[in-house]
Design a protein around this motif. Sequence first.
Motif, short mmCIF file in Angstrom:
data_model
loop_
_atom_site.label_atom_id
_atom_site.label_comp_id
_atom_site.label_asym_id
_atom_site.label_seq_id
_atom_site.Cartn_x
_atom_site.Cartn_y
_atom_site.Cartn_z
N ARG A 243 -16.20 -29.21 -18.29
CA ARG A 243 -15.07 -30.05 -17.76
C ARG A 243 -15.38 -30.60 -17.11
O ARG A 243 -15.79 -30.78 -15.71
CB ARG A 243 -14.58 -28.64 -17.77
CG ARG A 243 -14.10 -27.48 -17.92
CD ARG A 243 -13.21 -26.62 -17.40
NE ARG A 243 -12.55 -25.53 -17.74
CZ ARG A 243 -12.14 -25.28 -18.80
NH1 ARG A 243 -11.17 -25.61 -19.46
NH2 ARG A 243 -12.16 -23.73 -19.05
N ILE B 30 -18.00 -23.22 -21.32
CA ILE B 30 -17.82 -24.60 -21.18
C ILE B 30 -17.42 -25.56 -20.14
O ILE B 30 -18.16 -25.55 -18.85
CB ILE B 30 -16.23 -24.17 -21.16
CG1 ILE B 30 -15.47 -23.36 -22.19
CG2 ILE B 30 -15.17 -25.70 -21.15
CD1 ILE B 30 -14.10 -23.01 -21.95
N ASP C 293 -11.43 -31.84 -13.77
CA ASP C 293 -10.39 -30.86 -14.58
C ASP C 293 -9.70 -30.80 -13.16
O ASP C 293 -9.42 -30.28 -12.63
CB ASP C 293 -11.54 -29.15 -13.93
CG ASP C 293 -10.52 -28.17 -14.98
OD1 ASP C 293 -9.50 -28.78 -15.88
OD2 ASP C 293 -10.97 -27.06 -14.24
N VAL D 71 -18.87 -27.46 -14.36
CA VAL D 71 -16.90 -28.06 -13.94
C VAL D 71 -17.44 -29.66 -13.06
O VAL D 71 -17.84 -29.55 -11.88
CB VAL D 71 -15.73 -27.16 -13.37
CG1 VAL D 71 -14.69 -28.12 -13.26
CG2 VAL D 71 -15.70 -26.10 -14.38
N GLU E 80 -19.40 -21.31 -16.25
CA GLU E 80 -19.01 -23.27 -16.83
C GLU E 80 -19.82 -25.04 -15.61
O GLU E 80 -20.50 -23.69 -14.49
CB GLU E 80 -17.39 -23.31 -16.08
CG GLU E 80 -16.58 -22.68 -17.36
CD GLU E 80 -15.10 -22.71 -17.38
OE1 GLU E 80 -14.30 -22.96 -16.32
OE2 GLU E 80 -14.87 -22.23 -18.21
N ASN F 25 -14.26 -33.03 -27.00
CA ASN F 25 -13.11 -33.86 -27.05
C ASN F 25 -13.05 -34.76 -25.47
O ASN F 25 -13.46 -34.41 -24.55
CB ASN F 25 -12.31 -32.65 -27.06
CG ASN F 25 -11.94 -31.51 -27.96
OD1 ASN F 25 -12.33 -31.03 -29.03
ND2 ASN F 25 -12.37 -30.19 -27.23
N HIS G 258 -15.60 -30.67 -22.39
CA HIS G 258 -14.34 -31.24 -22.34
C HIS G 258 -14.46 -32.72 -22.05
O HIS G 258 -14.55 -32.45 -20.04
CB HIS G 258 -13.00 -30.36 -21.71
CG HIS G 258 -12.91 -29.63 -22.37
ND1 HIS G 258 -11.54 -29.22 -24.13
CD2 HIS G 258 -12.67 -27.84 -22.27
CE1 HIS G 258 -12.10 -28.18 -24.76
NE2 HIS G 258 -11.98 -27.11 -24.38
N ASP H 235 -10.13 -33.02 -18.95
CA ASP H 235 -9.72 -31.89 -19.14
C ASP H 235 -8.19 -31.40 -19.07
O ASP H 235 -6.97 -30.64 -19.72
CB ASP H 235 -11.05 -30.59 -18.57
CG ASP H 235 -10.29 -29.07 -19.11
OD1 ASP H 235 -10.19 -29.75 -19.88
OD2 ASP H 235 -10.59 -28.15 -18.34
N GLU I 22 -8.93 -34.31 -23.80
CA GLU I 22 -8.63 -33.54 -23.97
C GLU I 22 -7.16 -32.92 -24.02
O GLU I 22 -6.65 -32.74 -24.88
CB GLU I 22 -9.27 -32.53 -23.73
CG GLU I 22 -9.16 -30.98 -23.01
CD GLU I 22 -9.47 -30.24 -24.78
OE1 GLU I 22 -8.51 -29.03 -24.77
OE2 GLU I 22 -9.58 -30.84 -25.16
N SER I 23 -6.46 -33.58 -22.11
CA SER I 23 -5.50 -33.44 -22.32
C SER I 23 -4.54 -34.16 -21.79
O SER I 23 -5.20 -35.29 -21.91
CB SER I 23 -5.35 -32.47 -20.66
OG SER I 23 -3.96 -32.33 -20.38
N ASP J 185 -12.89 -30.24 -9.66
CA ASP J 185 -11.89 -29.47 -9.68
C ASP J 185 -11.01 -29.52 -9.18
O ASP J 185 -10.23 -28.53 -8.86
CB ASP J 185 -13.17 -27.46 -9.52
CG ASP J 185 -12.32 -27.09 -10.18
OD1 ASP J 185 -11.61 -26.91 -11.44
OD2 ASP J 185 -12.03 -25.49 -8.84
#
Length: 199
Positions: free
Chosen positions: A92, A90, A95, A67, A65, A142, A117, A120, A145-146, A70
């Motif tokens: 992100r 993925i 995140d 990221v 990934e 996306n 994302h 995320d 995303e969240s 994080d």
Amino acid sequence: VGGGSVYVGDELRVAGTAGSGNGADGTVNMYGGLLQVTNQLLVADHGSSTGVFNLVGGRLNALGELVIIDSASGVGLFRQSGGTSDVAGIIRVGDGTGGDAQLVFTGGVFNAANVVHIADIASTRGSLVVSGGVFNANNNVNIGESGSGTGTFTMAAGNMLVHSILRVGDLGIGTMNMSAGSITANYFRVSYGSTATGT
């Protein structure tokens, strides 16, 4: 990194936790050669960290990934102006709660094999900027995303290819601004989920 090959057998953390802790700053500049990361590539991995990854030339091969941010209240930037990025896992962007994450792509080639994302998780801010080159996404992109995450997508130049769905407001808040360039997507959806807001 200016040439040759660098192979990372596990994770690469730019401003991470291993001995650096809260408030750490870290920058990676890549001008040529090959950088291969077997596991995650994390940019700003701990509270209040500031992490920057600059790709100017060469090839980044991320087998896990990518990221960007994080953890809470960090600042992370992945910026590409040339060269090639291949990311298998993925992506992100945002995140960590309260973090500010950016993926800024101005030139070269970016290949995303998995889902992208933007924002995320809840209460994070993520942005994707495309202003040149070719951004190739083999899966969904996306934006927002969240739930309560805020994602922004700015298209100013270049070409973006989405081989699946481009969602503006997946479950969170998504905004898309386009002034130039070209986007080709199999599907385009605004305010996709029940909690989404898309513009």
